[in-house]
Design an enzyme around this catalytic site. Structure first.
Site, PDB file in Angstrom:
ATOM      1  N   CYS A  10     -27.837 -12.398   6.174  1.00  0.00           N
ATOM      2  CA  CYS A  10     -26.384 -12.290   6.308  1.00  0.00           C
ATOM      3  C   CYS A  10     -25.702 -13.164   5.251  1.00  0.00           C
ATOM      4  CB  CYS A  10     -25.941 -12.694   7.707  1.00  0.00           C
ATOM      5  SG  CYS A  10     -26.084 -14.465   7.986  1.00  0.00           S
ATOM      6  N   CYS A  13     -26.629 -16.896   5.276  1.00  0.00           N
ATOM      7  CA  CYS A  13     -27.958 -17.198   4.722  1.00  0.00           C
ATOM      8  C   CYS A  13     -27.886 -17.214   3.199  1.00  0.00           C
ATOM      9  CB  CYS A  13     -28.979 -16.167   5.199  1.00  0.00           C
ATOM     10  SG  CYS A  13     -29.140 -16.114   6.993  1.00  0.00           S
TER      11      CYS A  13
END
Ligand code: SF4
Length: 219
Positions: A10, A13
């Protein structure tokens, strides 16, 4: 030094990856930075919330993106701890910190009610998304409901069962219960504040991502 970033790909991250790289560059140190997106590995390594930051095998942060300065302090702190370790306890190398799975686990199975409403279709899309990310195997709820032996035995051998229901009727949960299967994680999408609508069958990406995050937070 081995720095691992655990996540599901995502935006947070990706941001953590960027910040870690910046911290390493600014400190001028040698470090191997790796991204771990395998769901089973997240569980095995005790990552209860993503993104997770692990330095030389030690979890340093979970479920948030620390600032570059904070990451630099974590790296320096890990370096100091490492220098104090006795020689008989070497730092984990990349291979030890990323063990390959040698067990006979059948992993995580995902079941969705896949009902004819927006929330039923969100459940379906979430199951597809989890499967595409390697976070679980999307399996046929109708197969379980048919009481075909193969579907039920696969579910019973699984380490974890994720059950996705669109609404409080909980058709997926009930179908699994009839076969004697208890979910490890149960998500009812209307409980997350998404209203059930029968004439809208195309979930938005945001809705799907919200439910994926909810599943992760329960694992
Ligand atoms: S749980 Fe709700 S949305 Fe899913 S199939 Fe049953 S009634 Fe439809």
């Amino acid at each position: 030094m081995l720095i691992e970033i655990f996540g599901i790909g995502c935006v947070n991250c990706e941001r953590l990856m960027k910040y870690v790289q910046q911290a390493v560059d600014e400190l001028g140190i040698e470090a191997q930075i790796t991204k771990v997106e395998d769901f089973e590995m997240l569980i095995r390594r005790g990552i209860t919330a993503t993104p997770g930051l692990v330095i030389d095998g030690e979890i340093r942060s979970l479920g948030r993106v620390p600032s570059v300065e904070e990451i630099k302090e974590m790296i320096q702190g890990a370096g100091r701890e490492e220098s104090r370790k006795p020689a008989s306890h070497p730092a984990p190398d990349a291979k030890a910190a990323n063990p390959t799975c040698g067990c006979s686990s059948t992993g995580t199975m995902v079941y969705s009610c896949s009902g004819a409403s927006n929330v039923g279709q969100i459940a379906n899309e979430v199951a597809k998304s989890l499967s595409a990310k390697g976070m679980g195997k999307f399996s046929c709820l109708a197969g379980v409901g048919s009481h075909e032996g193969g579907f039920i035995s696969s579910a019973k051998k699984a380490n974890r069962i994720v059950c996705l229901d669109g609404c409080a009727v909980k058709c997926a949960h009930k179908t699994l219960a009839h076969a004697g299967i208890e979910p490890t994680v149960q998500v009812v999408i209307t409980d997350l504040g998404i209203k059930k609508v029968h004439d809208r069958l195309d979930p938005t990406r945001e809705e799907v991502e919200e439910v994926v995050r909810s599943v992760l937070s329960q694992l």
